[in-house]
Design a protein around this motif. Structure first.
Motif, short mmCIF file in Angstrom:
data_model
loop_
_atom_site.label_atom_id
_atom_site.label_comp_id
_atom_site.label_asym_id
_atom_site.label_seq_id
_atom_site.Cartn_x
_atom_site.Cartn_y
_atom_site.Cartn_z
N ALA A 22 0.83 -1.20 0.00
CA ALA A 22 0.00 0.00 0.00
C ALA A 22 0.87 1.25 0.00
O ALA A 22 0.54 2.25 -0.67
N LEU A 23 1.98 1.23 0.74
CA LEU A 23 2.89 2.38 0.79
C LEU A 23 3.52 2.62 -0.59
O LEU A 23 3.58 3.76 -1.07
N VAL A 24 3.97 1.53 -1.23
CA VAL A 24 4.58 1.66 -2.56
C VAL A 24 3.58 2.21 -3.56
O VAL A 24 3.89 3.12 -4.35
N MET A 25 2.35 1.69 -3.54
CA MET A 25 1.33 2.17 -4.47
C MET A 25 0.96 3.62 -4.19
O MET A 25 0.76 4.41 -5.11
N GLY A 26 0.89 3.99 -2.90
CA GLY A 26 0.56 5.37 -2.55
C GLY A 26 1.62 6.35 -3.03
O GLY A 26 1.30 7.41 -3.59
N ILE A 27 2.89 5.99 -2.82
CA ILE A 27 3.98 6.86 -3.27
C ILE A 27 3.98 6.99 -4.79
O ILE A 27 4.17 8.08 -5.34
N ALA A 28 3.73 5.86 -5.49
CA ALA A 28 3.70 5.89 -6.95
C ALA A 28 2.56 6.78 -7.46
O ALA A 28 2.74 7.56 -8.42
N LEU A 29 1.40 6.71 -6.84
CA LEU A 29 0.27 7.54 -7.25
C LEU A 29 0.56 9.02 -7.02
O LEU A 29 0.28 9.88 -7.88
N LEU A 30 1.11 9.33 -5.85
CA LEU A 30 1.44 10.73 -5.56
C LEU A 30 2.49 11.27 -6.53
O LEU A 30 2.39 12.41 -7.00
N ALA A 31 3.50 10.44 -6.82
CA ALA A 31 4.54 10.87 -7.76
C ALA A 31 3.96 11.08 -9.15
O ALA A 31 4.31 12.05 -9.84
N TYR A 32 3.06 10.22 -9.56
CA TYR A 32 2.45 10.35 -10.88
C TYR A 32 1.63 11.65 -10.97
O TYR A 32 1.72 12.38 -11.96
N LEU A 33 0.86 11.94 -9.91
CA LEU A 33 0.05 13.17 -9.92
C LEU A 33 0.93 14.42 -9.83
O LEU A 33 0.57 15.47 -10.36
N TRP A 34 2.08 14.29 -9.20
CA TRP A 34 2.96 15.45 -9.05
C TRP A 34 3.77 15.72 -10.31
O TRP A 34 3.97 16.86 -10.72
N VAL A 35 4.22 14.64 -10.98
CA VAL A 35 5.07 14.80 -12.15
C VAL A 35 4.27 15.24 -13.38
O VAL A 35 4.73 16.04 -14.18
N GLU A 36 3.07 14.78 -13.54
CA GLU A 36 2.31 15.04 -14.75
C GLU A 36 2.09 16.53 -15.02
O GLU A 36 2.33 17.00 -16.14
N PRO A 37 1.67 17.35 -14.02
CA PRO A 37 1.51 18.77 -14.31
C PRO A 37 2.82 19.46 -14.65
O PRO A 37 2.85 20.41 -15.43
N ALA A 38 3.93 18.96 -14.10
CA ALA A 38 5.21 19.64 -14.32
C ALA A 38 5.79 19.32 -15.70
O ALA A 38 6.38 20.19 -16.32
N GLY A 39 5.62 18.13 -16.18
CA GLY A 39 6.26 17.77 -17.44
C GLY A 39 5.31 17.30 -18.51
O GLY A 39 5.71 16.65 -19.46
N GLY A 40 4.05 17.55 -18.35
CA GLY A 40 3.08 17.10 -19.33
C GLY A 40 2.63 15.69 -19.00
O GLY A 40 2.26 15.40 -17.87
N GLN A 41 2.66 14.80 -19.97
CA GLN A 41 2.16 13.45 -19.78
C GLN A 41 3.22 12.56 -19.13
O GLN A 41 4.35 12.49 -19.59
N ALA A 42 2.82 11.88 -18.06
CA ALA A 42 3.76 10.99 -17.35
C ALA A 42 3.66 9.59 -17.94
O ALA A 42 2.93 8.74 -17.46
N TYR A 43 4.36 9.33 -19.01
CA TYR A 43 4.34 8.02 -19.65
C TYR A 43 5.64 7.28 -19.36
O TYR A 43 6.50 7.76 -18.62
N GLY A 44 5.78 6.09 -19.99
CA GLY A 44 6.92 5.24 -19.67
C GLY A 44 8.26 5.80 -20.03
O GLY A 44 9.29 5.37 -19.50
N GLY A 45 8.33 6.81 -20.94
CA GLY A 45 9.61 7.34 -21.36
C GLY A 45 10.16 8.43 -20.48
O GLY A 45 11.27 8.91 -20.70
N THR A 46 9.42 8.86 -19.47
CA THR A 46 9.91 9.88 -18.54
C THR A 46 10.77 9.22 -17.46
O THR A 46 10.81 7.99 -17.33
#
Length: 326
Positions: A22-46
């Motif tokens: 649950a901790l790993v999934m929570g951190i991954a979700l927060l990182a995804y939501l944080w990175v996407e606005p900063a760099g556009g789309q958070a896909y596998g190549g980032t």
């Protein structure tokens, strides 16, 4: 699988691996939501996509490591290993002797040592608990790694195979938590061999009971004896039934013939024969249920293992494609 074992491996060490997942999934979700606005789309190549991909790959290899080495656990251990695990002060076993599994486990139970100890560290319960919870976390990690972008390519194939492996794992989890108990309840004190022997004895008894009856009845009994199957083909084993079972058909027909043959002692003989066939039918249901539950219990491995191998091949292709062509 015992009731205690079934109830404990998911909640192992106060849900240690559930909390970790649950901790790993929570951190991954927060990182995804944080990175996407900063760099556009958070896909596998980032950078986040690569990080989630590497983490997912490591988890997949860890889960496969469990599956391979669980089957390579040795059946005997040397005296020094046994003395250390059992904390023995004195041993009646000669020096240098190997400890058989049954004897080792019996001594472990007397001394309160867990029978799930595993030579790769921790316990088998702990490894199984991590296998289940980390496997579930892959759904979130791999989806975020892909950035919700899917297509007709090897990358999506890897993702789909991963989901199929996890789905087959869920089935295996359900099977091993439920089917052993159902097998015990169904078979009671008998074994499958005992039931088959009783069925053969009832066939002979039915033949004897039918000797004083018309040929029509004898043909039904003969057909039930020669063409009734326990198990059958693969689909019949999984379903637990034989379509158009000759024994069930013979029992119904003999019940209907009760009013047709009313001369002499024939009604009594028909009733006795019907009772024998009915008893045989009940035993057949138990035997087929036994085979069905065992087949369903083992069937998931015929899905889980080949799908895991296919996932490994697709994953390697995915990784090579990313590094050499992207």
């Amino acid at each position: 699988m015992s009731t205690m074992y079934r109830s404990n491996f998911l909640s192992f060490k106060n849900y240690r691996y559930f909390k970790l997942s649950a901790l790993v999934m929570g951190i991954a979700l927060l990182a995804y939501l944080w990175v996407e606005p900063a760099g556009g789309q958070a896909y596998g190549g980032t950078w986040l996509g690569y990080l989630l991909g590497i983490l997912s790959t490591l988890i997949i290899f860890l889960l496969m490591w469990y599956g391979v080495h669980k089957r390579r656990t040795p059946k005997v251990m040397d005296r020094r290993q046994y003395d250390r695990s059992a904390r023995r002060k004195q041993s009646p076993i000669p020096a240098g002797a190997e400890i058989p599994v049954r004897q080792r486990r019996a001594a472990d139970r007397r001394k309160g040592i867990s029978k799930t100890s595993w030579r790769f560290g921790g316990t088998l319960q702990g490894w199984l608990s991590s296998h289940v919870h980390l496997g579930i976390s892959l759904i979130v990690l791999a989806t975020l790694h892909a950035g919700f972008e899917f297509g007709w390519n090897v990358h999506t194939l890897s993702y789909v195979l991963m989901l199929l492996v996890i789905a087959s794992g869920f089935y295996g989890l359900y099977a091993y938590m439920n089917f052993p108990r159902q097998i015990t309840q169904n078979i009671g004190e008998d074994t499958l061999a005992d039931m088959l022997l009783k069925i053969a004895e009832l066939d002979e008894l039915a033949r004897i009971r039918a000797l004083g009856l018309p040929d029509e009845v004898n043909l039904l009994v003969l057909d039930a004896r020669q063409h009734t199957r326990v198990g059958g083909n693969f689909l019949q084993q999984l379903s637990g039934v034989q379509p158009h079972c000759p024994t069930a058909y013979a029992a119904r027909q003999i019940l209907n013939l009760g009013e047709k043959y009313i001369a002499d002692d024939q009604p009594k003989l028909l009733r006795d024969l019907y009772a024998v066939l009915l008893h045989k039918e009940k035993l057949l249901i138990r035997a087929r249920t036994e085979i069905m539950l065992k087949a369903r219990l083992e069937f998931w491995l015929y899905l889980h293992v080949p799908l895991s191998i296919a996932l490994l091949a697709a994953l390697m292709t995915h990784v090579l494609a990313v590094f050499f062509y992207w």
